[in-house]
Design a protein around this motif. Structure first.
Motif, PDB file in Angstrom:
ATOM      1  N   LEU A  98       0.838  -1.197   0.000  1.00 36.38           N
ATOM      2  CA  LEU A  98       0.000   0.000   0.000  1.00 36.38           C
ATOM      3  C   LEU A  98       0.874   1.249   0.000  1.00 36.38           C
ATOM      4  O   LEU A  98       0.613   2.208  -0.743  1.00 36.38           O
ATOM      5  CB  LEU A  98      -0.894  -0.022   1.238  1.00 36.38           C
ATOM      6  CG  LEU A  98      -2.000   1.023   1.277  1.00 36.38           C
ATOM      7  CD1 LEU A  98      -2.924   0.828   0.103  1.00 36.38           C
ATOM      8  CD2 LEU A  98      -2.772   0.903   2.574  1.00 36.38           C
ATOM      9  N   GLY A  99       1.915   1.169   0.814  1.00 36.56           N
ATOM     10  CA  GLY A  99       2.824   2.297   0.854  1.00 36.56           C
ATOM     11  C   GLY A  99       3.452   2.560  -0.502  1.00 36.56           C
ATOM     12  O   GLY A  99       3.582   3.705  -0.941  1.00 36.56           O
ATOM     13  N   ILE A 100       3.851   1.494  -1.147  1.00 39.78           N
ATOM     14  CA  ILE A 100       4.449   1.660  -2.472  1.00 39.78           C
ATOM     15  C   ILE A 100       3.442   2.275  -3.428  1.00 39.78           C
ATOM     16  O   ILE A 100       3.786   3.182  -4.222  1.00 39.78           O
ATOM     17  CB  ILE A 100       4.930   0.298  -3.016  1.00 39.78           C
ATOM     18  CG1 ILE A 100       6.072  -0.237  -2.149  1.00 39.78           C
ATOM     19  CG2 ILE A 100       5.411   0.446  -4.452  1.00 39.78           C
ATOM     20  CD1 ILE A 100       6.470  -1.641  -2.531  1.00 39.78           C
ATOM     21  N   GLY A 101       2.202   1.801  -3.325  1.00 43.20           N
ATOM     22  CA  GLY A 101       1.168   2.344  -4.205  1.00 43.20           C
ATOM     23  C   GLY A 101       0.995   3.841  -3.994  1.00 43.20           C
ATOM     24  O   GLY A 101       0.925   4.636  -4.948  1.00 43.20           O
ATOM     25  N   VAL A 102       0.954   4.225  -2.723  1.00 41.31           N
ATOM     26  CA  VAL A 102       0.795   5.651  -2.416  1.00 41.31           C
ATOM     27  C   VAL A 102       1.965   6.440  -2.985  1.00 41.31           C
ATOM     28  O   VAL A 102       1.783   7.503  -3.594  1.00 41.31           O
ATOM     29  CB  VAL A 102       0.706   5.837  -0.886  1.00 41.31           C
ATOM     30  CG1 VAL A 102       0.795   7.314  -0.541  1.00 41.31           C
ATOM     31  CG2 VAL A 102      -0.593   5.260  -0.355  1.00 41.31           C
ATOM     32  N   PHE A 127       2.004   9.443  -5.777  1.00 44.40           N
ATOM     33  CA  PHE A 127       2.616  10.759  -5.593  1.00 44.40           C
ATOM     34  C   PHE A 127       3.590  11.110  -6.719  1.00 44.40           C
ATOM     35  O   PHE A 127       3.649  12.249  -7.194  1.00 44.40           O
ATOM     36  CB  PHE A 127       3.336  10.803  -4.235  1.00 44.40           C
ATOM     37  CG  PHE A 127       2.444  11.167  -3.106  1.00 44.40           C
ATOM     38  CD1 PHE A 127       2.361  10.367  -1.981  1.00 44.40           C
ATOM     39  CD2 PHE A 127       1.663  12.302  -3.174  1.00 44.40           C
ATOM     40  CE1 PHE A 127       1.525  10.712  -0.930  1.00 44.40           C
ATOM     41  CE2 PHE A 127       0.829  12.637  -2.125  1.00 44.40           C
ATOM     42  CZ  PHE A 127       0.753  11.839  -1.003  1.00 44.40           C
ATOM     43  N   VAL A 128       4.365  10.093  -7.124  1.00 43.11           N
ATOM     44  CA  VAL A 128       5.317  10.350  -8.200  1.00 43.11           C
ATOM     45  C   VAL A 128       4.579  10.750  -9.479  1.00 43.11           C
ATOM     46  O   VAL A 128       4.972  11.681 -10.189  1.00 43.11           O
ATOM     47  CB  VAL A 128       6.188   9.094  -8.432  1.00 43.11           C
ATOM     48  CG1 VAL A 128       7.004   9.237  -9.701  1.00 43.11           C
ATOM     49  CG2 VAL A 128       7.122   8.881  -7.255  1.00 43.11           C
ATOM     50  N   MET A 129       3.518  10.041  -9.730  1.00 46.59           N
ATOM     51  CA  MET A 129       2.715  10.362 -10.919  1.00 46.59           C
ATOM     52  C   MET A 129       2.194  11.775 -10.851  1.00 46.59           C
ATOM     53  O   MET A 129       2.269  12.525 -11.836  1.00 46.59           O
ATOM     54  CB  MET A 129       1.519   9.402 -10.992  1.00 46.59           C
ATOM     55  CG  MET A 129       1.877   8.009 -11.374  1.00 46.59           C
ATOM     56  SD  MET A 129       1.704   7.651 -13.129  1.00 46.59           S
ATOM     57  CE  MET A 129       0.349   8.587 -13.641  1.00 46.59           C
ATOM     58  N   TRP A 149       3.375  14.210  -9.258  1.00 44.06           N
ATOM     59  CA  TRP A 149       4.458  15.162  -9.411  1.00 44.06           C
ATOM     60  C   TRP A 149       4.840  15.345 -10.867  1.00 44.06           C
ATOM     61  O   TRP A 149       5.037  16.467 -11.355  1.00 44.06           O
ATOM     62  CB  TRP A 149       5.650  14.659  -8.578  1.00 44.06           C
ATOM     63  CG  TRP A 149       6.795  15.619  -8.572  1.00 44.06           C
ATOM     64  CD1 TRP A 149       6.845  16.851  -7.999  1.00 44.06           C
ATOM     65  CD2 TRP A 149       8.036  15.431  -9.231  1.00 44.06           C
ATOM     66  NE1 TRP A 149       8.052  17.428  -8.218  1.00 44.06           N
ATOM     67  CE2 TRP A 149       8.825  16.588  -8.973  1.00 44.06           C
ATOM     68  CE3 TRP A 149       8.598  14.409 -10.001  1.00 44.06           C
ATOM     69  CZ2 TRP A 149      10.115  16.749  -9.458  1.00 44.06           C
ATOM     70  CZ3 TRP A 149       9.901  14.574 -10.472  1.00 44.06           C
ATOM     71  CH2 TRP A 149      10.631  15.735 -10.213  1.00 44.06           C
ATOM     72  N   PHE A 150       4.949  14.235 -11.586  1.00 38.82           N
ATOM     73  CA  PHE A 150       5.312  14.318 -12.998  1.00 38.82           C
ATOM     74  C   PHE A 150       4.277  15.093 -13.800  1.00 38.82           C
ATOM     75  O   PHE A 150       4.608  15.978 -14.583  1.00 38.82           O
ATOM     76  CB  PHE A 150       5.477  12.921 -13.602  1.00 38.82           C
ATOM     77  CG  PHE A 150       6.873  12.412 -13.507  1.00 38.82           C
ATOM     78  CD1 PHE A 150       7.159  11.241 -12.846  1.00 38.82           C
ATOM     79  CD2 PHE A 150       7.918  13.123 -14.090  1.00 38.82           C
ATOM     80  CE1 PHE A 150       8.454  10.778 -12.754  1.00 38.82           C
ATOM     81  CE2 PHE A 150       9.208  12.664 -14.000  1.00 38.82           C
ATOM     82  CZ  PHE A 150       9.486  11.487 -13.323  1.00 38.82           C
ATOM     83  N   LEU A 151       3.023  14.746 -13.514  1.00 41.36           N
ATOM     84  CA  LEU A 151       1.966  15.424 -14.277  1.00 41.36           C
ATOM     85  C   LEU A 151       1.935  16.893 -13.949  1.00 41.36           C
ATOM     86  O   LEU A 151       1.750  17.742 -14.815  1.00 41.36           O
ATOM     87  CB  LEU A 151       0.611  14.788 -13.971  1.00 41.36           C
ATOM     88  CG  LEU A 151       0.433  13.383 -14.574  1.00 41.36           C
ATOM     89  CD1 LEU A 151      -0.911  12.819 -14.180  1.00 41.36           C
ATOM     90  CD2 LEU A 151       0.537  13.452 -16.099  1.00 41.36           C
ATOM     91  N   GLY A 152       2.151  17.148 -12.694  1.00 41.24           N
ATOM     92  CA  GLY A 152       2.194  18.537 -12.286  1.00 41.24           C
ATOM     93  C   GLY A 152       3.289  19.298 -13.012  1.00 41.24           C
ATOM     94  O   GLY A 152       3.115  20.411 -13.481  1.00 41.24           O
ATOM     95  N   ARG A 153       4.434  18.670 -13.129  1.00 36.93           N
ATOM     96  CA  ARG A 153       5.549  19.334 -13.808  1.00 36.93           C
ATOM     97  C   ARG A 153       5.256  19.583 -15.266  1.00 36.93           C
ATOM     98  O   ARG A 153       5.647  20.606 -15.839  1.00 36.93           O
ATOM     99  CB  ARG A 153       6.787  18.449 -13.698  1.00 36.93           C
ATOM    100  CG  ARG A 153       7.612  18.870 -12.524  1.00 36.93           C
ATOM    101  CD  ARG A 153       8.989  18.320 -12.489  1.00 36.93           C
ATOM    102  NE  ARG A 153       9.381  17.488 -13.581  1.00 36.93           N
ATOM    103  CZ  ARG A 153      10.511  17.675 -14.257  1.00 36.93           C
ATOM    104  NH1 ARG A 153      11.297  18.653 -13.973  1.00 36.93           N
ATOM    105  NH2 ARG A 153      10.826  16.842 -15.227  1.00 36.93           N
ATOM    106  N   LEU A 154       4.547  18.611 -15.870  1.00 39.05           N
ATOM    107  CA  LEU A 154       4.343  18.744 -17.304  1.00 39.05           C
ATOM    108  C   LEU A 154       3.223  19.713 -17.645  1.00 39.05           C
ATOM    109  O   LEU A 154       3.322  20.464 -18.610  1.00 39.05           O
ATOM    110  CB  LEU A 154       4.010  17.378 -17.906  1.00 39.05           C
ATOM    111  CG  LEU A 154       5.211  16.440 -18.060  1.00 39.05           C
ATOM    112  CD1 LEU A 154       4.742  15.054 -18.463  1.00 39.05           C
ATOM    113  CD2 LEU A 154       6.152  16.969 -19.140  1.00 39.05           C
ATOM    114  N   TYR A 155       2.172  19.681 -16.783  1.00 41.19           N
ATOM    115  CA  TYR A 155       0.994  20.407 -17.239  1.00 41.19           C
ATOM    116  C   TYR A 155       0.523  21.513 -16.322  1.00 41.19           C
ATOM    117  O   TYR A 155      -0.293  22.319 -16.707  1.00 41.19           O
ATOM    118  CB  TYR A 155      -0.167  19.419 -17.454  1.00 41.19           C
ATOM    119  CG  TYR A 155       0.155  18.430 -18.523  1.00 41.19           C
ATOM    120  CD1 TYR A 155       0.438  17.106 -18.208  1.00 41.19           C
ATOM    121  CD2 TYR A 155       0.205  18.815 -19.860  1.00 41.19           C
ATOM    122  CE1 TYR A 155       0.747  16.198 -19.207  1.00 41.19           C
ATOM    123  CE2 TYR A 155       0.529  17.913 -20.850  1.00 41.19           C
ATOM    124  CZ  TYR A 155       0.807  16.611 -20.517  1.00 41.19           C
ATOM    125  OH  TYR A 155       1.098  15.730 -21.501  1.00 41.19           O
ATOM    126  N   ALA A 156       1.034  21.557 -15.147  1.00 42.22           N
ATOM    127  CA  ALA A 156       0.509  22.586 -14.222  1.00 42.22           C
ATOM    128  C   ALA A 156       1.311  23.867 -14.318  1.00 42.22           C
ATOM    129  O   ALA A 156       2.359  23.908 -14.933  1.00 42.22           O
ATOM    130  CB  ALA A 156       0.549  22.056 -12.805  1.00 42.22           C
TER     131      ALA A 156
END
Lengths: 790, 193, 101
Positions: A771-775, A779-781, A783-790
Motif C-alpha cells: 500500500l505504501g508503495i502504491g501511495v 505521488f510520483v505520478m 508530481w510528474f503530471l504537475g511538472r508537465l501540465y501545471a
C-alpha cells in the motif's frame, strides 16, 4: 662563565636520577654523600655564575640562557630557559648553600633509617625543582618548579607514612598548596591574555601596558598563590602539621626555601605590583602583618619544640609579605636571606636536641640540655639572638629595615603596620627566649616521670595490693575449713565418749544385776574394766578436740583480720590521687616525687634514667657552626649606616626596575625607631627570663589553652569541611550525577523511547508495505503530471 | 467497423477475466480467469498486426506461466478458498480501492491532458517516430521483430538468455529439500523481535 | 468508429488499476502474483499500442523482453512460494511478518 648556568639545576637532577636507579644499592652512607656532592656541585656552579654576573657591568646583569623550545602552539610560544639576574642568583646561592649544609646534616640525622636513599633522592629532587622555580625565565617554568616543590614537600612530609598522622599532614599540605596553585594558574592566564607572553623578559619590561585593573587582578591571584605556598592567612594551616616530617625537611623546605617562593614570586613580578592599585599592595602588607601577629600569639603556648619554630616561620614570612606590600623588596630579600640562615640553624639545632634526647620533642620534658650538648646550645643561642632582633646579629638589621619601611608607607596604614610589627617582634623575642630557657637551662626534666608512666606505676601497685588481698582471703578460707574440721573431730570424740560411757554403764549394770555363770561373770568383769579404762581416754580425746577447735578459731580470726587489713590498704591506695608533672612548665618546676611507687616503675622510665644525652656527631654540628657564623655576620650585606654599605640593595637594583620604595624619613626618626625595636626586644627577653627562669609570675596567664589550640582555627576548618563543606561537595557531586550525567542518560533514554514509539509504523505486513508503495507511486505520478501540465 | 467490434469483445474478455482474478476466492478459478484475460490480450495483439507476439503470449503466458501456477496450486494443495469476508488489516480494502481509483484517474488524466499539448491523442505525450525501425506494413512482423532484436538489441537478448538460466538455477536451489533446516516460517500472527 | 490507440490506452489503464487493487486486497500469495501478471499485461498492451501508433518496432521488442522477464520472475517467485508454503500450506501474506520493527 654564565653559560654554565644550566648546570645549576642539572647537578641535583642528575643526583636524583642516579639515586633513583642505584640508591638502594648504594645504601648508607654513600647515597647521602652522593646527594650532598650533587648539591655542593650546584652551589659551586652558582658561585661561578655569581662571579660571572659580578663581572658584568651593573646595567647588563640580565642574562637569559635558552635551553630548548618547550611549547610551540600557534601564537603561544614558550621556551625553556634560565634567567640569570641578581635576584635569581641570590636565591640560588642560599638555596644551594643552605641545601648542601642540610644534606650534610641529614647524613647523620637519618642514620639507621630503612629508607635512607629515598630520603636523599627526594631532597635532591626538591633542590632541583626549587632551582627551576627561581631560575626559570618564564611563568610556566616557574610553575613547573612550583608544583615540583609542592610534590616534594608532600613526599617528604609523609616520609614516615606508616603513621597515619604523618600521611594526613602530607595530604593537608598538598591540598592547601593546591588552592594557591589555582590562583597561580589563573594569574598566568590573565597575564597571557593581557600581554600575549609569559616570559619575564617580556612581561617585566612591558608591564606598563597593563591597565591598573588587570594588574590588580593579577596581583591578587598571585597573592593567593603566594599565600598558599608561603603559609599566610588563611592558608597557613599546613605548616605546623608539616613538622611531622624529619627535621632536615622542616629546616630546608619549611624554613629556608620552599616557603620563600611566594615572596620570591611577588618580588620577581615587582613591575606588575607597581602597576596595580595601591589597596592591593596594602592588602599584601596587612595579610602579612596579621599573619605575623597571629602566628606569634600561637607560638607562645606551644610545647613541641618544632611547632614553636613552625609558627615562628609563619610569623617571619608574614614580615616578608609586609615588606613586599610596602615596597621594600630589598628588605624582604635581606630578611629572607637572614631568616634562611637563622631559621635553618634553629631547626637543625632542635633536630640535634631531639636526636640527642632520643627522639623527645616536648619541651616540657627537656631542660638543662646545654650541659650535654654545648655546641648545639651555643649555636642555638646565636640563632635565638638573631631572630629576637638583638644587634649586631643579622636578624636585627633585616627586621629593622622592614619596620622602617612599614613606618614609611603612606596610604595603607603604615604606622599601624609598624605597630603590629613591633608587637610581633616583642612576642617573637618572648617565645624564643622561652624556648631557649625551657630547652637548655634549668633542671633536666628529661629524667622525670611522665603522666603515662605514673599511671602505669599506680596500676602496677594497685595490682600488687589486689594480689595481697586475694592471698589473704585464700588463707582466711582455709582457716575456716580447719575450724570446721576441728568441730567435726570434736563431734566424733563426743560420740565415742558417749558410747564408752554407755558401755561402761551397761557393763556395770550387768555386773550389778546378777551373777551369771562363771565364764560370763569373768567376761562381764573384763568388759567392765575395759569400759572403765576407755572412759578416761575418750574424755581426754574430747578435751583435746575442744582445744583444737579453739586454736582453729583463733587462726581463722587472725586471717580474717589480715584480709580486712589488706582490703583497707587497697582502698586507701585507690582513693589517693597522685599528681603528675604539670602541663605548663618553667625552668623551676620541681620534679614529681614518687617514692612509694619506685618499685613499680615501668621499663621505659628505668631505661630513660640510664640514658646519657650526648652531643650530635660532626656531620650534624659542622653545619650548625657554619650557619651560626652566617646568622651572626650576615647583617653585613646591607647595613643601614650609609648608602655605600647597601651591598644587597645595589646588587638587586637590576631586578627591581626602580620599584623599591623611597624612604622619606629623617635619620633621627630612623635612630628612634631602631632604639624602640631594640628596647622592645630586650624587654621581652627580660620578661621571659623573669617568668621562666626566676618564676616571678605564673606562666599560665600567658600560655592560655586557646593559644595552644591555635585559636581553634584548624578545628573550625575541619568542622566546616566536615559539616557544611561536605554538604556543599555532596551537592556538587549530586549535580554532576543527576544533571550532567543525567542529560547524557536522558538523551539515550529519549532516543530509545522514540524508537519504541516509531516501531508502530513497521507492522511487518507485506500488504501494508505494498500500500505504501502504491501511495508513493501515486505521488510520483502526480508530481510528474504537475511538472508537465501545471 | 469490424475492428471496433473485435476490440470491444476482446476488451470485455480482458476486463472480465481481470475482475474474475480479483474477485474469485478460489485460486484455481482465479487462475482460469487469468487465462481468459491472457487470451483477450492476445486477441488485441492480433488486432494490431503483432501476430508473433500474440502467439508467444498464448504459448508462454497462458500455456506455460498459468500452467505453472496451477501446478503449484495443486502441488501444495492450496486450493482452499480464501476467506474474503474478513480483512485482518484495518482499512486495507478502502485504501486499496482508493489507491487503485487514484491510479486510474491519474493515468487517464495523464492520457487526456496530453491532448492539450499537440495534434492527436497520445503522440504529444511522449515518443517519436523511429528513424531506423519504422514499421513496414509489407514485411511480416516476425521479420521486423527479428531484425530489431538481433541487431540493435542483441546484448539485451543475450542477457535475457542468461537471466532465464539464472532463474532456472535459482528456482532449483530455492526449492530443494535441505532436510531438517528448511526456510524458517513464522508462526501465524506472531511478531518477531 | 476507428479504433485509435487511445482506446487501447484506456483499456490498459483500467487493467492496470484492477491489477493494483487486486494486489492490495487479496491475501493468497498466488493470487497476488496473478494480479502482478495482470499489471504486466496492461503494460504490454500499452507498448504494442504505441508501437502501432508510432510506427516503431521497438515497442514490440519491449513486449518481447517483458514477456521473458515476467516468465523468469514467475519461476523464481513461485519457487519461493513453494519453499515457504510447503511447510504450512495455509499461510497467507499476512503471516510473513519477519520485517516487523
Amino acid at each position: 662563565m654564565l653559560e654554565a648556568a644550566w648546570l645549576i639545576p642539572a647537578f641535583p637532577l642528575a643526583g636524583f636520577l642516579l639515586l633513583v636507579t642505584f640508591g638502594r644499592r648504594l645504601g648508607e652512607p654513600w647515597a647521602g654523600r652522593l646527594a650532598t656532592l650533587a648539591s655542593a656541585g650546584a652551589f659551586a656552579t652558582t658561585v661561578v655564575v655569581f662571579g660571572g654576573l659580578v663581572a658584568e657591568p651593573s646595567g647588563e646583569r640580565f642574562y637569559i640562557q635558552k635551553l630548548f623550545t618547550w611549547v610551540a602552539s600557534g601564537s603561544f610560544q614558550v621556551d625553556a630557559g634560565l634567567l640569570i639576574d641578581p635576584l635569581a642568583v641570590t636565591m640560588s646561592l642560599f638555596i644551594t648553600g643552605v641545601g648542601t649544609l642540610i644534606h650534610l646534616y641529614s647524613i647523620g640525622y637519618m642514620h639507621g633509617d630503612p629508607n635512607y636513599s629515598k630520603f636523599f633522592l627526594y631532597l635532591n629532587l626538591f633542590i632541583a625543582s626549587m632551582l627551576i622555580l627561581v631560575l626559570g625565565d618564564n611563568l610556566l617554568l616557574t610553575f613547573l618548579g612550583w608544583e615540583g616543590v609542592g610534590a616534594c614537600s608532600y613526599l617528604l612530609i609523609s616520609f614516615w607514612f606508616d603513621d597515619e598522622a604523618n600521611a594526613g599532614a602530607g595530604k593537608k599540605a598538598f591540598v592547601t598548596n593546591r588552592i594557591g596553585d589555582f590562583g597561580f594558574m589563573l594569574a598566568t592566564f590573565v597575564v597571557f591574555v593581557e600581554l600575549s607572553s609569559i616570559s619575564y623578559a617580556d612581561i617585566l619590561t612591558r608591564s606598563d601596558e597593563l591597565g591598573s585593573t588587570a594588574a590588580t587582578v593579577i596581583v591578587l591571584l598571585f597573592l593567593l598563590a603566594a599565600a598558599g605556598k608561603s603559609a599566610q592567612m588563611p592558608l597557613y594551616v599546613w605548616l605546623p602539621d608539616a613538622m611531622a616530617g624529619p627535621t632536615p625537611v622542616s629546616a630546608l623546605i619549611h624554613a629556608a626555601t620552599m616557603v620563600t617562593s611566594g615572596v620570591f614570586l611577588l618580588t620577581r613580578l615587582n613591575p606588575i605590583l607597581a602597576q596595580a592599585d595601591t589597596w592591593s599592595l596594602g592588602l599584601i602588607a596587612w595579610v602579612g602583618a596579621g599573619t605575623a601577629l597571629l602566628a606569634a600569639t600561637i607560638a607562645v603556648a606551644q610545647t613541641d619544640i618544632k611547632r614553636v619554630l613552625a609558627y615562628s616561620t609563619v610569623s617571619q614570612l608574614g614580615y616578608l609579605f609586609l615588606a613586599v606590600g610596602v615596597g621594600g623588596y630589598v628588605a624582604a630579600i635581606f630578611h629572607m636571606v637572614t631568616h634562611a640562615f637563622f631559621k635553618a640553624l634553629l631547626f637543625l639545632g632542635s633536630g640535634s636536641v631531639i636526636h640527642g634526647l632520643n627522639d623527645e620533642q616536648d619541651m616540657r620534658r627537656m631542660g638543662g640540655v646545654a650541659r650535654f650538648m654545648p655546641v648545639t646550645a651555643a649555636t642555638f643561642v646565636i640563632g635565638w639572638l638573631a631572630i629576637a632582633g638583638v644587634p649586631p646579629f643579622s636578624g636585627f638589621w633585616s627586621k629593622d629595615e622592614i619596620l622602617l619601611l612599614a613606618w614609611n608607607a603612606d596610604g595603607i596604614g603604615g604606622k599601624g603596620l609598624w605597630l603590629v610589627g613591633i608587637v610581633t617582634a616583642l612576642l617573637t623575642a618572648f617565645y624564643m627566649t622561652r624556648q631557649v630557657i625551657l630547652t637548655f637551662a634549668g633542671r633536666t626534666r628529661f629524667f622525670d616521670v611522665t603522666n603515662e608512666e605514673l599511671a602505669l606505676a599506680v596500676e602496677a601497685r594497685q595490682a600488687d595490693f589486689r594480689q595481697g588481698v586475694s592471698t589473704a582471703e585464700a588463707a582466711a578460707t582455709k582457716s575456716l575449713e580447719a575450724v570446721a574440721k576441728a568441730e567435726a573431730d570434736k563431734t566424733k570424740r563426743l560420740a565415742a565418749l558417749t558410747k564408752a560411757q554407755e558401755t561402761a554403764a551397761g557393763a556395770s549394770e550387768a555386773v550389778r544385776a546378777g551373777a551369771p555363770a562363771d565364764d560370763g561373770y569373768e567376761k562381764l568383769v573384763k568388759a567392765l574394766d575395759k569400759a572403765d579404762k576407755a572412759l578416761p581416754k575418750a574424755q581426754t580425746a574430747l578435751a583435746k578436740a575442744d582445744s583444737g577447735i579453739e586454736s582453729a578459731q583463733a587462726t581463722a580470726a587472725s586471717t580474717q583480720g589480715a584480709v580486712d587489713e589488706a582490703r583497707a590498704a587497697l582502698a586507701a591506695i585507690e582513693a589517693e590521687t597522685l599528681v603528675g608533672p604539670p602541663t605548663v612548665v618553667t625552668a623551676l618546676t620541681p620534679p614529681t616525687v614518687v617514692a612509694e611507687l619506685s618499685d613499680h616503675m615501668p621499663e621505659s622510665f628505668k631505661k630513660r634514667r640510664k640514658y646519657r644525652p650526648h652531643e650530635s656527631p660532626a656531620t650534624m654540628t659542622v653545619p650548625l657552626v657554619i650557619l651560626a657564623t652566617l646568622a651572626a655576620f650576615a647583617g653585613a650585606i646591607n647595613l643601614p649606616f650609609s648608602s655605600d654599605l647597601h651591598f644587597l640593595g645595589h646588587w638587586l637594583e637590576p631586578s627591581l626596575f626602580g620599584n623599591e620604595a623611597e624612604v622619606g624619613v629623617s635619620a633621627g626618626v630612623k635612630w628612634l625607631l631602631a632604639a624602640v625595636a631594640i628596647t622592645v626586644g630586650l624587654l621581652a627577653i627580660v620578661a621571659a627570663f623573669a617568668v621562666y627562669l626566676r618564676g616571678r609570675s605564673k606562666p599560665e596567664f600567658i600560655e592560655r589553652d586557646i593559644l595552644a589550640r591555635a585559636w581553634r582555627i584548624d578545628e573550625s576548618y575541619a568542622g566546616f569541611f566536615g559539616g557544611p563543606g561536605r554538604r556543599l561537595f555532596e551537592l556538587t557531586a549530586w549535580f554532576d550525577r543527576q544533571v550532567v550525567d543525567g542529560a547524557v542518560r536522558g538523551t539515550a533514554t529519549s532516543l530509545l523511547s522514540a524508537g519504541r514509539g516509531l516501531r508502530v509504523t513497521q507492522p511487518g505486513f507485506v500488504r501494508s508495505y505494498a500500500l505504501g508503495i502504491g501511495v508513493g507511486a501515486a505521488f510520483v505520478m502526480i508530481w510528474f503530471l504537475g511538472r508537465l501540465y501545471a | 467497423m469490424v475492428d471496433a467490434i473485435v476490440f470491444v469483445v476482446a476488451a470485455a474478455i480482458v476486463l472480465g477475466g481481470a475482475v474474475g482474478v480479483v474477485i474469485n476466492a478460489n485460486p484455481v478459478r482465479a487462475a482460469l480467469s487469468l487465462v481468459a484475460t491472457l487470451f483477450g490480450v492476445a486477441l488485441l495483439f492480433i488486432l494490431q498486426e503483432a501476430h508473433f507476439l500474440a502467439l508467444v503470449q498464448i504459448v508462454v503466458y497462458a500455456g506455460a506461466i498459468v500452467v505453472l501456477f496451477l501446478f503449484v496450486i495443486m502441488l501444495l494443495g492450496v486450493d482452499q478458498a480464501e476467506d474474503l469476508a474478513v480483512e485482518p488489516l484495518a482499512g486495507q480494502r478502502i485504501a486499496g480501492v482508493a489507491i487503485g481509483g487514484l491510479m486510474l484517474v491519474l493515468l487517464l488524466g495523464g492520457l487526456f491532458l496530453s491532448g492539450r499539448g499537440g495534434s492527436d491523442g497520445a503522440v504529444a505525450l511522449t515518443g517519436q517516430h523511429s528513424a531506423t525501425a519504422a514499421l513496414d506494413p509489407e514485411r511480416p512482423d516476425v521479420d521486423q521483430l527479428a531484425d530489431d532484436l538481433f541487431t540493435r538489441n542483441v546484448l539485451a537478448f543475450e542477457a535475457t538468455a542468461l537471466l532465464l538460466t539464472i532463474a532456472t538455477v535459482g528456482a532449483v536451489v530455492l526449492v530443494r529439500n535441505r532436510g531438517a533446516e528448511d526456510l524458517v516460517v513464522d508462526e501465524p500472527g506472531q511478531a518477531v523481535g | 468508429m476507428e479504433v485509435t490507440e487511445t482506446w487501447y490506452l484506456i483499456l490498459s489503464a483500467l487493467l492496470f488499476s484492477i491489477g493494483l487493487v487486486g494486489l492490495l486486497i487479496r491475501r493468497n500469495p498466488l493470487v497476488m502474483f496473478m494480479c502482478v501478471e495482470l499489471m504486466l499485461n496492461a503494460v504490454n498492451i500499452t507498448f504494442v499500442a504505441f508501437s502501432t501508433a508510432l510506427d516503431d518496432i521497438a515497442g514490440q521488442t519491449a513486449v518481447f523482453f517483458v514477456l521473458v522477464v515476467a516468465a523468469a520472475e514467475v519461476v523464481v517467485g513461485l519457487s519461493i512460494v513453494v519453499a515457504v508454503l510447503r511447510r504450512r500450506p495455509s499461510l497467507t501474506a499476512d503471516d510473513l511478518t519477519s520485517l516487523r520493527g
